[in-house]
Design a protein around this motif. Structure first.
Motif, PDB file in Angstrom:
ATOM      1  N   ALA A   1      10.902 -27.996 -38.738  1.00 11.80           N
ATOM      2  CA  ALA A   1      12.013 -28.031 -39.689  1.00 11.80           C
ATOM      3  C   ALA A   1      13.264 -27.455 -39.037  1.00 11.80           C
ATOM      4  O   ALA A   1      13.250 -26.341 -38.519  1.00 11.80           O
TER       5      ALA A   1
ATOM      6  N   ASP B   1      12.154 -32.997 -49.287  1.00 15.46           N
ATOM      7  CA  ASP B   1      12.128 -32.807 -47.844  1.00 15.46           C
ATOM      8  C   ASP B   1      11.844 -34.157 -47.187  1.00 15.46           C
ATOM      9  O   ASP B   1      10.954 -34.893 -47.624  1.00 15.46           O
TER      10      ASP B   1
ATOM     11  N   THR C   1      21.297 -25.109 -43.095  1.00 13.46           N
ATOM     12  CA  THR C   1      20.894 -25.901 -44.240  1.00 13.46           C
ATOM     13  C   THR C   1      22.102 -26.592 -44.838  1.00 13.46           C
ATOM     14  O   THR C   1      23.243 -26.217 -44.592  1.00 13.46           O
TER      15      THR C   1
ATOM     16  N   GLN D   1      11.570 -32.441 -39.566  1.00 14.27           N
ATOM     17  CA  GLN D   1      12.074 -32.386 -40.934  1.00 14.27           C
ATOM     18  C   GLN D   1      13.559 -32.048 -40.862  1.00 14.27           C
ATOM     19  O   GLN D   1      13.938 -30.924 -40.559  1.00 14.27           O
TER      20      GLN D   1
ATOM     21  N   SER E   1      16.111 -30.827 -46.478  1.00 15.18           N
ATOM     22  CA  SER E   1      15.308 -30.454 -47.646  1.00 15.18           C
ATOM     23  C   SER E   1      16.043 -30.818 -48.925  1.00 15.18           C
ATOM     24  O   SER E   1      15.662 -30.376 -50.006  1.00 15.18           O
TER      25      SER E   1
END
Length: 352
Positions: free
Chosen positions: A186, A221, A23, A206, A209
């Motif tokens: 994602a 997102d 992330t 995706q 985020s």
């Protein structure tokens, strides 16, 4: 995560699940990012306006909006109807998703019936996508055995609502998606670029985020589309070069109390602390506190020398949050702040 403020080692007996690879902190747009074909929104983004969606359409090439519809068999997203109308008014394709908890076919059918009913009441058009969001740890642990559950949900929303469906899940657990059925995946690269095109055999990827838009508060997102599934059969190509957003937000808050850790949560590969008074429903990674922001203390707020969490073993644990946190959004009695590069929703009464 980037920009870790503290490191808290957490002992865990079970295996970690990797959600979305790595992330990142909020993404500033530039010419070399993956495309901004679709955004997904929920109550965490508040009530969206047509003007906000038009800005995203005109400046980023956003073509589709997918809004949260429901969760389980009791939670309906209060922003769904407004988001659907606003997106349609802005000339965007609209879709929905439901976060499911089911691990059985019967449970999936019950949740699908509820999701289809809520979607109809919210104005989601027949033929739109109503995706099934699969990301709970117990579902991931089922692996391929989760596929009949997913298929049951998709079949049922088609039968009772006339909605198309697909699976939204994390890149590390593609096996929960039905074999041969393209999905919405994602997976967040450390540095997303236009050359990556991860999961290009699926409907959509995706890739962040943490996207920000000058038109709107908070983070979003964003997905790159590989076919016309989310755009009702229309071309999803996107040649818009987005502007660089200048985020000048200076609104910050602090949380200076000593709080009880009522439970530890695991979402993907991350641990989160939950205080039942401070956190807002529903329990998920948007509403709980990332472990890196937590300092374990005694009941008087004195930091412990051992920063190893007890992991829901029945011992009373206390924590503090002593930093200033950037405000991303304020909606009613809730506030969205940035903690450890993540968006967290809490009750506004607990911040100063």
């Amino acid at each position: 995560m980037m920009n870790k403020l503290k490191t808290l080692v957490v002992a865990i007996a079970s295996a970690f699940f990797v959600f979305g690879g790595m992330t990142v902190v909020s993404q500033s747009a530039h010419a070399d990012t993956p495309r901004y074909d679709m955004i997904d929104v929920s109550n965490h983004n508040g009530a969206m306006s047509a003007d906000e969606f038009r800005y995203m359409r005109d400046n980023y090439g956003v073509k589709a909006v997918t809004t949260k519809i429901s969760e389980g068999t009791t939670f309906s997203d209060w922003t769904a109807a407004g988001n659907i109308k606003a997106a349609i008014d802005a000339g965007l394709y609209v879709n929905g998703y439901s976060y499911i908890h089911a691990t059985t076919v019967a449970g999936a059918i019950a949740e699908a019936d509820y999701a289809a009913s809520v979607a109809q009441q919210a104005g989601l058009p027949v033929g739109a996508v109503l995706a099934v969001d699969v990301e709970n740890a117990d579902q991931m642990a089922m692996g391929r055995a989760m596929q009949p559950v997913v298929q049951a949900f998709m079949n049922e929303v088609q039968r009772v609502g006339g909605y198309r469906s697909t699976t939204y899940t994390m890149g590390s657990h593609l096996e929960v998606s039905v074999d041969g059925d393209p999905s919405w995946i994602a997976s967040y690269p450390y540095t997303p670029t236009s050359e990556q095109s991860w999961y290009s055999t699926e409907h959509a990827w995706q890739w962040t985020s943490k996207a920000t838009f000058a038109s709107s508060l908070g983070v979003f997102d964003v997905s790159q589309l590989y076919d016309d599934f989310f755009t009702a059969g229309q071309d999803a190509s996107n040649n818009v070069t987005p502007p660089v957003e200048d985020d000048n937000t200076t609104d910050t808050v602090s949380l200076n109390g000593v709080y009880v850790i009522d439970s530890w949560k695991i979402y993907g590969s991350g641990w989160y602390a939950r205080n039942d008074d401070m956190s807002i429903p529903v329990a998920d990674y948007n509403n709980d506190i990332p472990v890196q922001s937590v300092t374990l203390t005694d009941r008087y707020g004195n930091a412990l020398s051992n920063q190893v969490a007890q992991g829901n073993n029945g011992a009373m644990e206390y924590f503090t949050l002593n930093d200033n946190y950037k405000v991303l959004n304020r909606v009613g009695s809730s506030i969205q702040i940035e903690m450890n590069g993540e968006s967290v929703w809490l009750k506004v009464a607990y911040v100063k």
